[in-house]
Scaffold this motif. Sequence first.
Motif, short mmCIF file in Angstrom:
data_model
loop_
_atom_site.label_atom_id
_atom_site.label_comp_id
_atom_site.label_asym_id
_atom_site.label_seq_id
_atom_site.Cartn_x
_atom_site.Cartn_y
_atom_site.Cartn_z
N TRP A 223 79.47 20.32 -9.38
CA TRP A 223 80.33 21.16 -8.64
C TRP A 223 81.21 21.98 -9.37
CZ3 TRP A 223 85.76 19.89 -6.41
CH2 TRP A 223 86.20 20.88 -5.65
N LYS B 8 78.01 23.82 -6.98
CA LYS B 8 77.27 23.06 -6.09
C LYS B 8 78.26 22.14 -5.41
CE LYS B 8 73.11 20.55 -5.39
NZ LYS B 8 71.90 20.02 -6.22
N PRO C 167 79.62 19.10 -3.64
CA PRO C 167 79.25 17.50 -3.31
C PRO C 167 79.15 17.34 -1.84
CG PRO C 167 81.05 17.64 -4.94
CD PRO C 167 81.11 18.83 -4.53
N ARG C 168 78.30 16.42 -1.52
CA ARG C 168 78.15 16.21 0.03
C ARG C 168 79.27 15.09 0.46
NH1 ARG C 168 74.52 12.34 -0.09
NH2 ARG C 168 74.66 12.28 -2.48
N PHE C 169 79.38 14.96 1.68
CA PHE C 169 80.66 14.33 2.18
C PHE C 169 80.69 12.84 1.72
CE2 PHE C 169 82.28 11.49 5.57
CZ PHE C 169 83.56 11.90 5.33
N THR D 186 79.40 11.70 -0.97
CA THR D 186 79.79 11.74 -2.48
C THR D 186 81.09 11.79 -2.71
OG1 THR D 186 78.00 13.21 -3.23
CG2 THR D 186 79.69 13.06 -4.78
N TRP D 187 81.95 12.31 -2.00
CA TRP D 187 83.43 12.26 -1.95
C TRP D 187 83.90 10.90 -1.64
CZ3 TRP D 187 85.90 15.41 -4.92
CH2 TRP D 187 85.41 16.82 -4.95
N SER E 231 77.89 7.34 -2.98
CA SER E 231 77.62 8.51 -3.38
C SER E 231 76.19 9.04 -3.46
CB SER E 231 78.50 8.81 -4.78
OG SER E 231 77.78 7.89 -5.72
N ARG F 27 72.03 9.39 1.22
CA ARG F 27 72.10 10.78 2.22
C ARG F 27 71.61 10.48 3.63
NH1 ARG F 27 70.56 11.37 -3.20
NH2 ARG F 27 70.77 13.62 -3.92
N ARG G 75 70.24 11.42 6.63
CA ARG G 75 68.68 12.03 7.03
C ARG G 75 68.35 11.99 8.62
NH1 ARG G 75 64.94 9.72 2.68
NH2 ARG G 75 65.77 7.66 3.45
#
Length: 319
Positions: free
Chosen positions: A116, A121, A123-125, A127-128, A284, A287, A289
Amino acid sequence: MLHIDPRALFSRQEVALVLITAVWGGTFLAVHIAVQYSGPWFFVGMRFLTAGFISAVVFARVLRGIRPLDIVAGSAIGVMIFLGYGLQTVGLQTISSSTSAFITALYVPLVPVLQWIVFRKPPRFLTWIGAGLAFAGLVLLAGPGSAGLAFGPGEIETLVSTVPIAAEIILIGWFAGKVDLGRVTVLQLLVAGALGFLAMPLAGETVPAFSWVGVGAAVALGAASCVIQLTMNWAQKSVSPTKATIIYAAEPVWAAVIGRAAGERLPPAALVGAGCIVVGALVSELRLRSRRRARAATLPLAGIEGTAGLVHQHGNGTD
């Protein structure tokens, strides 16, 4: 009587990944013991030069066609290996192998954060969420007291080491598909080993008195790195990144189990913190999907995706 065939639960490749992950966990204790007989930078030099020479034999054919881009990639990744695992080795002089392993696991949620910062880029939710859990785990592992966090030099050195380790993964992803895996593997290991020896005078470190423990551990770990590298390349052709991530997340757990067998003990709060770090690393990498994407994910994978897949596919040193 119900009989379950173990082969129906785990493939040979998955069993191989579990076994070498256990070996990775054991390397923390091996290094912790070895640096009692050798300076950290001498050990880093011996370890990675050994791995580099063995890799050079394994990949001798492809080395003939080496290109400038291979040299650039191998050198850049090698510098990150030198910094990351060098600082980790320095830290292992003063902290337990279990603590080192759990702190090192912070590199997993750190990678998308660095992406990032560098590549913009976001991070995805999840990831936080994972990063937050990992940070909370770090606080518990450090043992907060009335005077603040009990971070000693070893913890700080190990924490700082996660930045170049994460940067190494990003570099591997950046060069993936542009360079030859065998050539870069050899170069990165040789560069890391050479820099380890060059760092000795800067750190005021001299060549230690000969010790079978120190030299033997460095050579054995170097050889183990090569074996693990080859095993990863074979196994990850058929094991999905998600499964590989789950297996790799157990690396610090194995380190704690092996460390406990050797007499190391983590207090209850530190154990809770260690668990948070492992869960954070897993979260983290998850995913969310849709059903359609989930179905597509069951199809054979052409390559390795995700943080854990990249770092372990290219074999780098905690290994």
